[in-house]
Design a protein around this motif. Sequence first.
Motif, PDB file in Angstrom:
ATOM      1  N   MET A   1      54.788  41.495   7.252  1.00 53.06           N
ATOM      2  CA  MET A   1      55.177  40.839   6.008  1.00 53.06           C
ATOM      3  C   MET A   1      56.112  41.768   5.250  1.00 53.06           C
ATOM      4  N   PRO A   2      57.403  41.361   5.014  1.00 50.11           N
ATOM      5  CA  PRO A   2      58.344  42.248   4.351  1.00 50.11           C
ATOM      6  C   PRO A   2      57.927  42.545   2.919  1.00 50.11           C
ATOM      7  N   PRO A   3      58.150  43.813   2.463  1.00 47.60           N
ATOM      8  CA  PRO A   3      57.755  44.190   1.102  1.00 47.60           C
ATOM      9  C   PRO A   3      58.386  43.326   0.036  1.00 47.60           C
ATOM     10  N   ARG A   4      59.635  42.859   0.247  1.00 46.45           N
ATOM     11  CA  ARG A   4      60.285  42.053  -0.788  1.00 46.45           C
ATOM     12  C   ARG A   4      59.576  40.715  -1.007  1.00 46.45           C
ATOM     13  N   ALA A   5      58.818  40.251   0.020  1.00 44.32           N
ATOM     14  CA  ALA A   5      58.007  39.045  -0.161  1.00 44.32           C
ATOM     15  C   ALA A   5      56.630  39.392  -0.699  1.00 44.32           C
ATOM     16  N   TYR A  10      52.378  39.352  -5.346  1.00 43.31           N
ATOM     17  CA  TYR A  10      51.209  39.943  -5.985  1.00 43.31           C
ATOM     18  C   TYR A  10      51.493  40.319  -7.432  1.00 43.31           C
ATOM     19  N   ARG A  11      52.749  40.557  -7.753  1.00 41.19           N
ATOM     20  CA  ARG A  11      53.085  40.925  -9.133  1.00 41.19           C
ATOM     21  C   ARG A  11      52.758  39.798 -10.104  1.00 41.19           C
ATOM     22  N   ARG A  12      52.793  38.570  -9.626  1.00 40.84           N
ATOM     23  CA  ARG A  12      52.535  37.436 -10.510  1.00 40.84           C
ATOM     24  C   ARG A  12      51.112  37.479 -11.055  1.00 40.84           C
ATOM     25  N   LEU A  13      50.201  38.080 -10.314  1.00 40.95           N
ATOM     26  CA  LEU A  13      48.817  38.176 -10.789  1.00 40.95           C
ATOM     27  C   LEU A  13      48.716  38.980 -12.071  1.00 40.95           C
ATOM     28  N   PRO A  17      47.747  39.408 -19.440  1.00 36.16           N
ATOM     29  CA  PRO A  17      47.491  40.632 -20.208  1.00 36.16           C
ATOM     30  C   PRO A  17      46.144  41.256 -19.849  1.00 36.16           C
ATOM     31  N   GLY A  18      46.157  42.549 -19.600  1.00 37.16           N
ATOM     32  CA  GLY A  18      44.923  43.269 -19.301  1.00 37.16           C
ATOM     33  C   GLY A  18      44.540  43.297 -17.833  1.00 37.16           C
ATOM     34  N   ALA A  19      45.239  42.542 -16.990  1.00 38.40           N
ATOM     35  CA  ALA A  19      44.863  42.468 -15.578  1.00 38.40           C
ATOM     36  C   ALA A  19      45.046  43.814 -14.878  1.00 38.40           C
ATOM     37  N   THR A  20      46.128  44.498 -15.179  1.00 40.60           N
ATOM     38  CA  THR A  20      46.374  45.799 -14.553  1.00 40.60           C
ATOM     39  C   THR A  20      45.301  46.804 -14.945  1.00 40.60           C
ATOM     40  N   LEU A 150      43.723  40.291  -2.748  1.00 39.47           N
ATOM     41  CA  LEU A 150      44.024  41.614  -3.291  1.00 39.47           C
ATOM     42  C   LEU A 150      42.752  42.441  -3.422  1.00 39.47           C
ATOM     43  N   GLU A 151      41.686  41.848  -3.964  1.00 39.65           N
ATOM     44  CA  GLU A 151      40.439  42.581  -4.158  1.00 39.65           C
ATOM     45  C   GLU A 151      39.849  43.043  -2.831  1.00 39.65           C
TER      46      GLU A 151
END
Length: 419
Positions: A1-5, A10-13, A17-20, A150-151
């Motif tokens: 799976m290419p990093p650009r995809a 995953y950034r959309r998650l 606010p506060g998710a990171t 992700l988890e």
Amino acid sequence: MPPRALLPSYRRLFSAPGATAFTLAGLLGRLALSMSGVSLVVLLTERRGSYALAGTVAAAGLVSASIGIPLVGRLVDRYGQARVTVPTTLYLLVPLTALLLCVRLGAPDWTLYLCWASGAAGPNLGGMARARWAHLYRDDPGARHLANSLEQSLDELCFMSGPVLGMLLCTTFAPEAGLITAAVLGSTGGLLFAAQRRTEPPLPEAPSREERRSGSPLRVPGLRVLVLTFLATGMIFGATDITTVAYAEALGHKPAAGLLLGLIAGGSCVAGLAFGLLTPRRAPSVRFLTGAASMAAVLLLPLAAGLGRVGLVPLGAALFAAGTATAPTMVTGMSLIQELVPQRQLNEAMAVAVSGIVVGISAGAALAGTITEHTAPGTGYTLPACAAALALLVALTGRRHLRTPGRRETPEPIVSASV
């Protein structure tokens, strides 16, 4: 799976606010947990000179955790994540400090069992993080699928790095260094996690009389099926660990066992991240059965390698491949828990699932140790293969309880792929 995809998906998650903040805090706590086991073993073997004592003390902790983690989860569902996480996190420092003092002062062995068992059950930060994702994206099934993937990948990352970090600290500085670092990381992560109040799921409304009578979430038939499947999956983990260490030692390369075990977790981590990018188009119950069947198939690879007495390189490839089926199965299983169990019991249900894995790891390790002592190296890989077949059998038998009627099975597309 290419990093650009991978990265934008995953950034959309983390747009919430506060998710990171709660993700990083939870990662600290899970890293501490993953390094505690090996740190305990090194400490007791160095200070007390007994692998048997180290193993039985660790086993006592697993038994205690399998009982205590669901109880803490029930408290979380009743009183909220922060109100339970803060006191339990601070409490865990007490038995851990007592254990270190008992080892240092030469206290009787029974004190070690008491201390480790008393501090084995803490807040399930992984389950609480999943509960937060489920609340944040309660109307977005695609994002929930991505978050669960992700988890699971973060879990595997901790399983890869935690033991290595613990071993490094114990052998470089002092045998106590691993547990001391784990205590610092665990308490810091737990308190920071609890401080993220804006992402904490709200407490459900007071349950009705009928709901109060429902008792444990294990009354949900689907959860019982999942817990039994996870128990068999835990047996895979425990048996594979012991068998791999013994096999590497038989080949005269025992230090390579850590790398081999890292390959299993690495395969699962990669598969989990890739799985999150796929758009699930089949029902969750079907995906879970597919994952269980895949585990049963790929676990035949280490068995063939072990029975064939191959070298470390082909065995490593087989173990990496075997790990790729674990994460998709676990991700789908956790998603099913979120679908099947009432929201007011979600934390307890996830804690029960974790307890099933813990019990399975303990049983698998014990059985694999017995097999390894009395058979040729590599024969122990029979046990993970059988455990995977058992997981598939349980899932097939209980498949009607895993259906989630009334739910939209196809989430919003994330990428143009299908499972």
